[in-house]
Design a protein around this motif. Structure first.
Motif, PDB file in Angstrom:
ATOM      1  N   TRP A  92      39.060  28.187  40.956  1.00 55.00           N
ATOM      2  CA  TRP A  92      39.170  26.970  41.765  1.00 55.00           C
ATOM      3  C   TRP A  92      40.457  26.939  42.583  1.00 55.00           C
ATOM      4  O   TRP A  92      40.792  25.919  43.178  1.00 55.00           O
ATOM      5  CB  TRP A  92      39.121  25.727  40.869  1.00 55.00           C
ATOM      6  N   GLY A  93      41.179  28.042  42.649  1.00 57.00           N
ATOM      7  CA  GLY A  93      42.416  28.078  43.431  1.00 57.00           C
ATOM      8  C   GLY A  93      42.138  28.151  44.922  1.00 57.00           C
ATOM      9  O   GLY A  93      41.015  28.402  45.368  1.00 57.00           O
ATOM     10  N   SER A  94      43.180  27.945  45.688  1.00 52.89           N
ATOM     11  CA  SER A  94      43.024  27.953  47.149  1.00 52.89           C
ATOM     12  C   SER A  94      43.026  29.365  47.723  1.00 52.89           C
ATOM     13  O   SER A  94      42.618  29.580  48.862  1.00 52.89           O
ATOM     14  CB  SER A  94      44.162  27.146  47.793  1.00 52.89           C
ATOM     15  N   GLY A  95      43.489  30.330  46.915  1.00 55.83           N
ATOM     16  CA  GLY A  95      43.554  31.703  47.400  1.00 55.83           C
ATOM     17  C   GLY A  95      42.315  32.508  47.047  1.00 55.83           C
ATOM     18  O   GLY A  95      41.276  31.975  46.656  1.00 55.83           O
ATOM     19  N   ARG A  96      42.428  33.834  47.182  1.00 53.95           N
ATOM     20  CA  ARG A  96      41.321  34.740  46.889  1.00 53.95           C
ATOM     21  C   ARG A  96      41.129  34.859  45.379  1.00 53.95           C
ATOM     22  O   ARG A  96      42.087  34.979  44.629  1.00 53.95           O
ATOM     23  CB  ARG A  96      41.618  36.114  47.495  1.00 53.95           C
ATOM     24  N   ILE A  97      39.878  34.839  44.951  1.00 56.52           N
ATOM     25  CA  ILE A  97      39.575  35.013  43.531  1.00 56.52           C
ATOM     26  C   ILE A  97      39.828  36.468  43.153  1.00 56.52           C
ATOM     27  O   ILE A  97      39.309  37.377  43.794  1.00 56.52           O
ATOM     28  CB  ILE A  97      38.111  34.634  43.229  1.00 56.52           C
ATOM     29  N   ASP A  98      40.613  36.675  42.118  1.00 57.41           N
ATOM     30  CA  ASP A  98      40.939  38.027  41.672  1.00 57.41           C
ATOM     31  C   ASP A  98      40.036  38.386  40.495  1.00 57.41           C
ATOM     32  O   ASP A  98      40.313  38.038  39.348  1.00 57.41           O
ATOM     33  CB  ASP A  98      42.410  38.108  41.265  1.00 57.41           C
ATOM     34  N   TRP A  99      38.959  39.107  40.784  1.00 58.29           N
ATOM     35  CA  TRP A  99      37.958  39.412  39.770  1.00 58.29           C
ATOM     36  C   TRP A  99      38.430  40.446  38.753  1.00 58.29           C
ATOM     37  O   TRP A  99      37.768  40.660  37.736  1.00 58.29           O
ATOM     38  CB  TRP A  99      36.673  39.893  40.445  1.00 58.29           C
ATOM     39  N   LEU A 100      39.579  41.071  39.009  1.00 60.37           N
ATOM     40  CA  LEU A 100      40.121  42.024  38.040  1.00 60.37           C
ATOM     41  C   LEU A 100      40.333  41.342  36.686  1.00 60.37           C
ATOM     42  O   LEU A 100      40.036  41.918  35.636  1.00 60.37           O
ATOM     43  CB  LEU A 100      41.436  42.606  38.546  1.00 60.37           C
ATOM     44  N   TRP A 101      40.825  40.108  36.734  1.00 65.61           N
ATOM     45  CA  TRP A 101      41.120  39.404  35.484  1.00 65.61           C
ATOM     46  C   TRP A 101      39.838  39.013  34.754  1.00 65.61           C
ATOM     47  O   TRP A 101      39.783  39.047  33.520  1.00 65.61           O
ATOM     48  CB  TRP A 101      41.992  38.183  35.773  1.00 65.61           C
ATOM     49  N   ALA A 102      38.816  38.665  35.523  1.00 66.78           N
ATOM     50  CA  ALA A 102      37.524  38.374  34.904  1.00 66.78           C
ATOM     51  C   ALA A 102      36.969  39.621  34.228  1.00 66.78           C
ATOM     52  O   ALA A 102      36.383  39.558  33.135  1.00 66.78           O
ATOM     53  CB  ALA A 102      36.543  37.847  35.956  1.00 66.78           C
ATOM     54  N   PHE A 103      37.149  40.766  34.884  1.00 75.52           N
ATOM     55  CA  PHE A 103      36.698  42.033  34.301  1.00 75.52           C
ATOM     56  C   PHE A 103      37.444  42.332  33.008  1.00 75.52           C
ATOM     57  O   PHE A 103      36.840  42.728  31.997  1.00 75.52           O
ATOM     58  CB  PHE A 103      36.910  43.170  35.305  1.00 75.52           C
ATOM     59  N   LEU A 104      38.768  42.141  32.999  1.00 81.82           N
ATOM     60  CA  LEU A 104      39.561  42.414  31.803  1.00 81.82           C
ATOM     61  C   LEU A 104      39.197  41.461  30.665  1.00 81.82           C
ATOM     62  O   LEU A 104      39.155  41.866  29.501  1.00 81.82           O
ATOM     63  CB  LEU A 104      41.055  42.314  32.127  1.00 81.82           C
ATOM     64  N   GLY A 105      38.930  40.211  31.010  1.00 83.56           N
ATOM     65  CA  GLY A 105      38.508  39.266  29.979  1.00 83.56           C
ATOM     66  C   GLY A 105      37.172  39.649  29.380  1.00 83.56           C
ATOM     67  O   GLY A 105      36.973  39.566  28.154  1.00 83.56           O
ATOM     68  N   THR A 106      36.248  40.104  30.231  1.00 86.35           N
ATOM     69  CA  THR A 106      34.948  40.563  29.746  1.00 86.35           C
ATOM     70  C   THR A 106      35.099  41.821  28.904  1.00 86.35           C
ATOM     71  O   THR A 106      34.410  42.005  27.896  1.00 86.35           O
ATOM     72  CB  THR A 106      34.004  40.836  30.925  1.00 86.35           C
ATOM     73  N   LEU A 107      36.034  42.690  29.297  1.00 82.51           N
ATOM     74  CA  LEU A 107      36.307  43.906  28.528  1.00 82.51           C
ATOM     75  C   LEU A 107      36.838  43.549  27.139  1.00 82.51           C
ATOM     76  O   LEU A 107      36.447  44.158  26.133  1.00 82.51           O
ATOM     77  CB  LEU A 107      37.322  44.765  29.280  1.00 82.51           C
ATOM     78  N   ALA A 108      37.722  42.564  27.085  1.00 81.71           N
ATOM     79  CA  ALA A 108      38.235  42.105  25.794  1.00 81.71           C
ATOM     80  C   ALA A 108      37.113  41.539  24.939  1.00 81.71           C
ATOM     81  O   ALA A 108      37.052  41.779  23.729  1.00 81.71           O
ATOM     82  CB  ALA A 108      39.329  41.062  26.011  1.00 81.71           C
TER      83      ALA A 108
END
Length: 232
Positions: free
Chosen positions: A108-124
């Protein structure tokens, strides 16, 4: 956490349920719902989302205690109940870590969504599930080969070096950080730190650390099982 405080709460809840038609399995379903809801709760920005995540996981823990207590009181035991309880644990651990990854991606931020963190969370989350599966599959392997359930002594390491490493890991307990209950509390601490800093630095650092722990623990747990007598 159950032994530390939640059993004191759950026993007080039990008295309102033991004389109703509520079944242990119904409580287990509700438990799983609250566990899974931790993921969307963590998408709420800031400290409120972290608090909601903790609340969902604490309700999951409460019902995890209550369903077993009611089952024992009413003598309503079933394989379905055991199975559903394990499914709930799998889903809750995964939901918290996936929610953390999406939270770090700043949807929900004003900048670009960084999907790297979503990937790392899914990896965890995947690592947390695999660790549980590695343990459960010992029982599956023994059952399919006609062997009796594993005894506690079989978990001992055949190598003294492996035994020492396992005792060190057990003492540090770092692996518990990827479990839903502990992870939700860590997320709250990270959210407070982010609030003071004014960005998502600590949440993103937490995602990276938990992903690393999950991958490392997945490998170490597999080696631990293979090096023990549990599959002999």
């Amino acid at each position: 956490m159950g032994r530390l405080y939640m059993r004191e709460v759950s026993l007080r809840v039990d008295r309102y349920l033991v004389n109703t038609r509520v079944t242990p399995n119904q409580l287990t379903y509700l438990m799983t719902v609250f566990g899974v809801l931790s993921a969307p709760a963590l998408l709420v920005p800031g400290i409120p989302g972290a608090v909601l995540g903790v609340l969902c996981v604490q309700l999951y823990l409460l019902l995890d205690c209550v369903d077993g207590e009611i089952a024992r009181w009413k003598k309503m035991y079933s394989l379905n109940g055991v199975y559903l309880d394990r499914v709930g644990a799998y889903l809750t651990d995964a939901a918290v870590l996936v929610g953390l990854g999406l939270r770090a991606a700043d949807l929900w931020g004003s900048g670009r969504i960084d999907w790297l963190w979503a990937f790392l969370g899914t990896l965890a989350a995947l690592g947390a599930i695999l660790i549980k599966a590695e343990t459960d599959l010992v029982g599956v392997a023994r059952h399919q080969t006609g062997k009796p359930p594993v005894k506690e002594a079989a978990a001992e390491m055949r190598s003294s070096g492996m035994a020492l490493a396992r005792r060190a890991a057990a003492a540090l307990k770092f692996h518990r950080l990827i479990l839903g209950i502990e992870a939700s509390l860590l997320i709250l601490v990270l959210a407070i730190a982010d609030q003071l800093r004014g960005d998502l630095f600590f949440t993103r650092l937490g995602v990276a650390v938990l992903a690393g722990i999950a991958l490392l623990q997945t490998l170490l747990h597999l080696v631990s099982i293979l090096a023990s007598s549990r599959l002999k």
